[in-house]
Each structure stands twice: as C-alpha cells, then as structure tokens.
Design an enzyme around this catalytic site. Structure first.
Site, PDB file in Angstrom:
ATOM      1  N   ASP A   1     -51.796   2.573  44.104  1.00  0.00           N
ATOM      2  CA  ASP A   1     -52.078   1.155  43.963  1.00  0.00           C
ATOM      3  C   ASP A   1     -50.995   0.462  43.146  1.00  0.00           C
ATOM      4  O   ASP A   1     -50.321   1.087  42.316  1.00  0.00           O
ATOM      5  CB  ASP A   1     -53.413   0.958  43.229  1.00  0.00           C
ATOM      6  CG  ASP A   1     -54.577   0.747  44.187  1.00  0.00           C
ATOM      7  OD1 ASP A   1     -54.333   0.675  45.399  1.00  0.00           O
ATOM      8  OD2 ASP A   1     -55.721   0.657  43.711  1.00  0.00           O
TER       9      ASP A   1
ATOM     10  N   LYS B   1     -51.953  -3.808  46.578  1.00  0.00           N
ATOM     11  CA  LYS B   1     -52.439  -5.113  47.014  1.00  0.00           C
ATOM     12  C   LYS B   1     -52.123  -6.140  45.936  1.00  0.00           C
ATOM     13  O   LYS B   1     -52.352  -5.909  44.752  1.00  0.00           O
ATOM     14  CB  LYS B   1     -53.951  -5.090  47.240  1.00  0.00           C
ATOM     15  CG  LYS B   1     -54.413  -4.133  48.334  1.00  0.00           C
ATOM     16  CD  LYS B   1     -55.928  -4.140  48.417  1.00  0.00           C
ATOM     17  CE  LYS B   1     -56.425  -3.152  49.456  1.00  0.00           C
ATOM     18  NZ  LYS B   1     -57.903  -3.114  49.515  1.00  0.00           N
TER      19      LYS B   1
END
Length: 429
Positions: A204, A230
């Site tokens: 991530d 993200k």
C-alpha cells in the site's frame, strides 16, 4: 583441534542406534536431543540422575546399569561420552575411533572426533553454532540468531518451492499484515517475520515504506514487490484487482504478504481481502497492526481517552455518519481520510451540537520525519488547514483531549486545568 578442521554437517539418526556413556545432567540433555532426532538411544552407566531415569522409566531409552564395555559400541552409528571421568571418556572415544564410529568426547573437545554445536529450531530452520570449543559463546551466538529469525531480521524466504513443508501441502498462502502508521519500528514481530518469508509483497501507499527498502532486491533473492497504492483520485489498482492479485500469486505457490498501513481490519478493507482469499481456497493469516486511528494522535501527544476529559471515542471516515455520533467534547471523534471533506465535516459537527470552541487537531504524516500538527477549534480549523495546505495522509481529532497535546496553544492548556480538576477526575479510565 580448531574450528578450521571441522566439516559442519547434520546427521539423520532416525531409527539408528546410538550410545550415551554416562547418565548425569549433560548425558540427559544429549540423550533428549538424540531422542528428538528419532535415534534409538542406549545409556550405559551404573547410576543415573533424575533426567536419564525419567526417560528410562517412560520407556524412551534403554538404560544398561553397569560400567562401559567396549562391546557397547557394536552396531552403533554415533556415540556420546558424558561420564565426567576423563579416562573413561577417553577410552570410549578411542574405542569408537578404532571402529570408525563418530564420537563426541565431552571431557576433551580438542581430542573429540565430533563436536556438538549449540542448536535450536525456528519453524523448519535449524541453527547450529560452534565457537572454537567455547560452549557459552556458541550459545550466546545461537540465541542471537534465533532472536533475529523470530523478529524477521534475517531472510526466511524459501528458494525451493515447498521446501520444508509436509508432503502434499501447497506453499502458497496470503498474510494480511498491518504495518502500523508508518514508522518501521511499529510493525509487529509476526509482521516482520512474514516479510522475511515473503515471495511477493503487495504494498500500500500508506504502509511503512521503510520496510520495503530493508528487503533484499528481488535480483538478490528478495521478494517481488507489487505496488497497489491508492491515493484520492489516483488508484494504481482497484480493490477487485488487488483481490485477484493476492489469489493468483498464492495459487502460483507464493507466500504473499499484503502490507497495509495501520491495521488491516480498521477501515483497511482487510475483511474483504480475507473473504475473497478463503472463497478461492487460499489460506490467509491476519496480523493486526497498530491502527493510525489511535497511534497518530498519540504521535502528537493526544490520547483518545483521558481521565476527566473523555471516556470514549469513535472512529469514522469523515462522511455522513457524523450526525450519529455523540455531540459532546468529552467524546473524542477521530476522522480518517477526512481532509478533502473537512469543511463539510465541520459544518455537520456544529449542526449536530458541538460548540465552535471545541478543540480540533490535524496530524499529517504521523510517525514520520514529515509529521506536522495543526491545532485549532471547530470555528477556525478549516481556514487554518486551507492556509497551511493540509493534505492526506492525516488524522483529525475532535474533542477536549486535544488540550493535552504539547502542541496545543497556551490558552488550551489553561482550560485543561479546570477540566481535569473538576468532578469525576478520580474516575478510572
């Protein structure tokens, strides 16, 4: 003899007869280790200590109650002396040498044909250390290696697919690892260990990026890193694509670590990923992490509960659920991913009954060198944030606990005294 003329190896003694001469504490330890290796153990000694006696009474070894005789070496694959009498041990060692039986002479390591290392096992890894005949030094080194393995400081990744696993068991599996708020020291020991074992790391954007830098390069035997970070309006991979990556990599036989920021089950969609893996027959382990909802406020010296100020807190994502929360400054509200809708959140909180003087803190990049803390009130925080350019990742804290922060203005601290010295300040929290 020095360590230079040793040839390190491991013996497979399963089902093979071995001899231990002596039955004191050292003999008991050596006999137990040989039994653990599956050897058929015979102990020769006229008397025995409690350790050997218990093993004999349990039927785990054969105890011959007499002095050693040369014939005891017949058919033996390996011998260990531990009588504590150098002349007896030397005789056993000489007899073994003549019969080409490897023998450890506990009385004289320099004359011993074989040495017993300080050893331990971590999962399917065996550590064995010789240290120039110094057993305490060998043990200290062994213990340090064990600690490094257990804490993920040494690479545990398998390079032979399925090596060390039971027959028929697939190597592929997924671990959802909470990496904490960003500081590499705030990941759990289990999380570090799994990173050391990983073939693939699915990373991530908000995870502890420093941990990725510590991993060996894939060309040097390290794991392959797949970036799926993200950011608002800029996703490298959709959640469906991430789910598919985890399953595909595990089904290819890889140990996959999904490295996430904070805790995978606190607004991290870890539950969705675990469910998808299980639906597709992939074994999944969940490793909790230090959630940013609590740890990032702590980085700014803000406890989410504090005696006399707050006895509860709520964690939300800064959207419409704000209207359902208690509208009291003694109930802490923690907003995650709330920067973009800060004006909207402030409006809802005030409409819900919170006074404009309610303290608010925004902690950006908590636990990193770029950490920044902005403190104001519901009446001022939106303009303050716009003026300094507050950006994600950030955690927003609303409530009187903000007064505890060392970053709080002096007038906040003055008001704090009246809050914590009033009724109820002795109640447990």
């Amino acid at each position: 003899m020095s360590g230079r003329d040793l040839f390190p190896t491991s013996l497979r003694l399963l089902g093979k007869p071995v001899l231990v001469v002596g039955a004191g504490r050292v003999a008991a330890r050596r006999a137990q280790a040989l039994l653990d290796a599956g050897a058929v153990v015979t102990v020769v000694a006229p008397a025995a200590g409690d350790g050997v006696a218990r093993l004999a009474d349990a039927g785990l070894l054969t105890w011959v109650r007499r002095e050693y005789a040369t014939e005891d070496l017949e058919g033996v694959w390996f011998a260990q002396t531990a009588t504590g009498v150098p002349t007896v041990d030397a005789r056993v060692a000489a007899d073994a040498e003549e019969r080409r039986v490897w023998c450890v002479n506990a009385s004289d390591h320099e004359a011993s044909a074989a040495w017993t290392p300080a050893s331990a096992r971590v999962d399917d890894v065996t550590i064995a250390v010789n240290a120039g005949g110094d057993p305490r030094r060998a043990k200290a080194l062994k213990d340090a290696i064990v600690l490094a393995l257990k804490t993920g400081r040494l690479p545990l990744r398998r390079h032979r697919r399925g090596a060390g696993l039971p027959a028929g068991q697939a190597a592929g599996r997924v671990a959802l690892v909470g990496g904490g708020p960003g500081d590499v020291g705030l990941i759990t020991v289990r999380g570090r260990q799994l990173l050391a074992e990983a073939d693939v790391v699915v990373a991530d954007r908000l995870g502890p990026r420093g941990l990725l830098e510590e991993l060996p390069d894939s060309a040097a035997g390290g794991p392959r890193v797949v970036e799926v970070g993200k950011a608002p309006g800029a996703h490298q991979a959709t959640q469906d694509e991430i789910n598919r990556i985890l399953v595909d990599e595990a089904q290819a036989g890889n140990v996959v670590v999904r490295l996430k920021g904070g805790d995978p089950y606190v607004l991290g969609r870890g539950g969705e990923e675990a469910e998808f893996c299980r639906e597709h027959g992939v074994d999944v382990e969940v490793v909790p992490g230090v959630t940013s909802a609590i740890s990032v406020p702590a980085a700014a010296g803000i406890p989410v509960t504090h005696r006399g100020l707050a006895t509860g807190f709520s964690v939300v994502t800064g959207h419409d659920e704000l209207a359902e929360l208690p509208a009291r400054p003694d109930h802490t509200i923690v907003l995650l991913m709330g920067v973009r809708r800060l004006w909207h959140s402030v409006k809802h909180l005030r409409q819900n009954g919170l006074a404009p003087e309610t303290p608010v803190a925004i902690v950006e990049n908590g636990w990193t060198p770029d950490q920044r803390v902005t403190i104001g009130t519901l009446g001022t925080i939106a303009e303050q944030a716009a003026a300094v350019g507050v950006a994600n990742p950030a955690v927003i804290v609303v409530g009187d606990v903000v007064r505890v922060s060392p970053y709080a203005p002096a007038n906040f601290r003055e008001h704090l005294f009246s809050k914590t010295s009033g009724p109820g300040h002795d109640q447990p929290n």
